[in-house]
Design a protein around this motif. Structure first.
Motif, mmCIF file in Angstrom:
data_model
loop_
_atom_site.group_PDB
_atom_site.id
_atom_site.type_symbol
_atom_site.label_atom_id
_atom_site.label_comp_id
_atom_site.label_asym_id
_atom_site.label_seq_id
_atom_site.Cartn_x
_atom_site.Cartn_y
_atom_site.Cartn_z
ATOM 1 N N UNK A 16 -5.619 -2.715 0.019
ATOM 2 C CA UNK A 16 -4.587 -3.238 0.665
ATOM 3 C C UNK A 16 -4.634 -3.010 2.073
ATOM 4 N N UNK A 17 -4.794 -1.921 2.480
ATOM 5 C CA UNK A 17 -4.818 -1.392 3.949
ATOM 6 C C UNK A 17 -5.902 -2.256 4.744
ATOM 7 N N UNK A 18 -7.229 -2.160 4.253
ATOM 8 C CA UNK A 18 -8.346 -2.756 4.628
ATOM 9 C C UNK A 18 -8.149 -4.440 4.786
ATOM 10 N N UNK A 19 -7.302 -4.966 4.001
ATOM 11 C CA UNK A 19 -7.327 -6.191 3.957
ATOM 12 C C UNK A 19 -6.378 -6.917 4.978
ATOM 13 N N UNK A 20 -5.699 -6.220 5.608
ATOM 14 C CA UNK A 20 -4.703 -6.613 6.657
ATOM 15 C C UNK A 20 -5.086 -7.616 7.723
ATOM 16 N N UNK A 55 0.826 -1.222 0.043
ATOM 17 C CA UNK A 55 -0.065 -0.199 -0.088
ATOM 18 C C UNK A 55 0.909 1.312 -0.037
ATOM 19 N N UNK A 56 2.079 1.028 0.686
ATOM 20 C CA UNK A 56 2.884 2.384 0.568
ATOM 21 C C UNK A 56 3.564 2.683 -0.637
ATOM 22 N N UNK A 64 5.467 -1.763 12.495
ATOM 23 C CA UNK A 64 6.314 -2.009 11.685
ATOM 24 C C UNK A 64 6.443 -1.202 10.542
ATOM 25 N N UNK A 65 5.586 -0.516 10.255
ATOM 26 C CA UNK A 65 5.553 0.669 9.361
ATOM 27 C C UNK A 65 6.428 1.957 9.840
ATOM 28 N N UNK A 66 6.578 2.199 11.310
ATOM 29 C CA UNK A 66 7.407 3.106 11.756
ATOM 30 C C UNK A 66 8.896 2.653 11.915
ATOM 31 N N UNK A 67 8.802 1.381 11.961
ATOM 32 C CA UNK A 67 10.426 0.708 11.691
ATOM 33 C C UNK A 67 11.075 0.795 10.171
ATOM 34 N N UNK A 68 10.023 0.452 9.409
ATOM 35 C CA UNK A 68 10.424 0.093 8.134
ATOM 36 C C UNK A 68 10.649 1.787 7.395
ATOM 37 N N UNK A 79 10.310 7.968 -1.525
ATOM 38 C CA UNK A 79 11.228 8.973 -0.289
ATOM 39 C C UNK A 79 9.909 9.590 0.368
ATOM 40 N N UNK A 80 9.386 10.264 -0.443
ATOM 41 C CA UNK A 80 8.427 11.191 0.053
ATOM 42 C C UNK A 80 7.435 10.527 0.922
ATOM 43 N N UNK A 81 6.854 9.423 0.196
ATOM 44 C CA UNK A 81 5.906 8.662 0.684
ATOM 45 C C UNK A 81 6.116 7.926 2.146
#
Length: 376
Positions: A252-256, A63-64, A336-340, A89-91
C-alpha cells in the motif's frame, strides 16, 4: 521585592526542530512556486484527476489501519482484552512521533508509554514493537531485493555520479545492517547478554549518575524482552499471518506514487506522445528504492533526502511534473499523515511524569535488593 523574571532559553532540541521545520517549509515552497511546480501545473490546461488524489490519501491511511491490525495481533498474544481501537491509537501515535523525530526514533518510546497506560508491561510492549519492526524491515528488504533483481535497469539509472551511487549503496547497506542488528538483539540471548554486559560496564566505568537504577531497569527489561519474544514467535500461524499483513501494508505504501502518476493523467499523455507508460509493478519497485535510499537521511521524515531520492528515480516517468508529484506524494505519506495522527498525541500527555514514576519503582526495587544483600 519583585520576583526575577525567568530567562527564556531555547533548548538544542527546539533549535534543531526549528531548523528542520524551516528546511521543510523552504522545500515545500520551492516545489510549489518554482518553474514546473504546482502553480504552473494548475495554470496549465493539463488535467488533474482530483478523486484519484483522494484515493492516494486513502491508500496510505489503509496502510496505517493494517499496521494497527498487526499491532492488535501482537498484543493479543498476551493481552486478549485489548481492543482494536487501542491498537489503532498505538499505531497512530507511532506514525506521528516517528514523523516528527530524526530517523523515526520517537515513535516507539511513545508507543511503549501509551501501552504502559493500558497496563501492558514495558518488556512485552518493547518485544512487540521490535518484532513488528523486524518483520517490516524483512518485508521491505525482500521487496527491495526482488525489485533490484527484476528491474536492475531502473535501479542502476541512479548511478549517474559518485555521490548518487554512494547515496544508493550506503542506504541499502544501512537498511541491511539495521535489520541484522535487530535480529541479533531479538533472537541471540548470548550476544544480547554480552551487549547488555558491555552497557553495564560502561555505566559503571564512567560512574554514570544513578547507574544502579539504570542497570536494574535494563536487566529487568532485557529478561522480559527475551521472554516476550519467545511467546510471540512460538505460534507459527500467527507469525505467517503477520508477515502477510505487513506485505499488504508495504505494498500500500509503495503504491502511492503510482496513484499520483494516474491522478496527473500521465499515462494518457505518455501514450499520446509515444513515450513508455509506467506500470504499477515498476512504480512499486522504484518506490522501494526510494524508501531504502532516503532512510539514510537522519532528519524527521528524511526531509530533503526523500524528495531527492524521488526525483532521482521518478523524473523520467513524470514528464516534467516531478515537483508537483513530490508535493502530492509527500502530502499523502508525510504531511497528511502528521495532520491525521496529530490528535492521537493527546494520549501521550504526561509521559515525562510516567517515566519518573517508573524510575522511582526501579529505585525502590534496587534499594530492596541492596538491603537484602546487606542482611545476608
Amino acid at each position: 521585592m519583585d520576583k526575577k523574571k525567568k530567562k527564556f532559553k531555547l533548548s538544542g532540541v527546539a533549535i534543531f526542530n526549528i531548523i528542520v521545520g524551516l528546511m521543510t517549509a523552504i522545500l515545500l515552497v520551492y516545489f510549489i512556486v518554482s518553474d514546473g511546480g504546482i502553480i504552473d501545473l494548475l495554470k496549465s490546461d493539463e488535467a488533474i484527476i482530483w478523486w484519484l488524489l483522494v484515493v492516494g490519501v486513502l491508500v496510505y491511511d489503509s496502510s496505517v489501519v493494517v499496521d494497527a491490525v498487526v499491532t492488535y495481533i501482537f498484543i493479543g498474544a498476551q493481552y486478549p482484552k485489548v481492543r482494536f481501537i487501542d491498537a489503532l491509537k498505538i499505531s497512530c501515535v507511532g506514525v506521528f512521533f516517528s514523523a516528527i523525530t530524526p530517523s523515526n526514533t520517537g515513535g516507539q518510546p511513545m508507543q511503549l508509554y501509551l501501552m504502559s497506560k493500558m497496563n501492558i508491561s514495558v518488556g512485552f510492549g518493547s518485544a512487540c514493537m521490535t518484532q513488528k519492526f523486524i518483520v517490516y524491515q524483512f518485508v521491505t528488504m525482500a521487496f527491495s531485493i526482488i525489485a533490484i533483481i527484476t528491474n536492475f535497469d531502473l535501479f542502476s539509472s541512479a548511478f549517474t555520479s559518485f555521490w548518487s551511487t554512494a547515496f544508493v549503496i550506503i542506504g541499502f547497506l544501512v537498511q541491511l545492517g539495521v535489520t541484522a542488528l535487530f535480529l541479533v538483539v531479538s533472537f541471540s540471548e548470548k550476544l544480547t547478554g554480552k551487549l547488555l554486559g558491555l552497557i553495564i560496564k560502561i555505566l559503571r566505568k564512567f560512574k554514570v549518575k544513578n547507574s544502579d537504577k539504570k542497570i536494574a531497569k535494563l536487566t529487568r527489561e532485557f529478561r522480559m524482552f527475551l521472554d516476550s519474544n519467545r511467546l510471540l514467535m512460538q505460534n507459527k500461524k500467527r507469525v505467517a499471518v503477520i508477515y502477510g499483513l505487513v506485505a499488504v501494508q508495504v505494498l500500500l505504501i509503495l503504491s502511492v506514487p503510482y496513484v499520483v502518476y494516474l491522478s496527473f493523467d500521465i499515462p494518457a499523455i505518455a501514450s499520446a506522445s509515444g513515450q513508455p507508460v509506467g506500470s504499477w509493478y515498476e512504480f512499486v519497485c522504484i518506490q522501494s528504492f526510494v524508501l531504502f535510499t532516503s532512510n539514510l537521511i537522519p532528519l524527521p521524515g528524511a526531509s530533503g533526502g526523500a524528495e531527492a531520492a524521488f526525483a532521482l528515480y521518478f523524473a523520467n516517468f513524470f514528464l516534467g511534473r516531478t515537483k508537483p508529484a513530490i508535493v502530492a506524494w509527500r502530502f499523502m505519506t508525510y504531511y497528511g499523515a502528521i495532520i491525521m495522527t496529530a490528535p492521537f498525541s493527546y494520549y501521550t500527555k504526561g509521559h515525562k511524569e510516567h517515566a519518573k514514576k517508573i524510575d522511582e519503582e526501579v529505585n525502590a526495587v534496587t534499594e530492596d535488593n541492596k538491603e537484602l544483600k546487606h542482611q545476608t
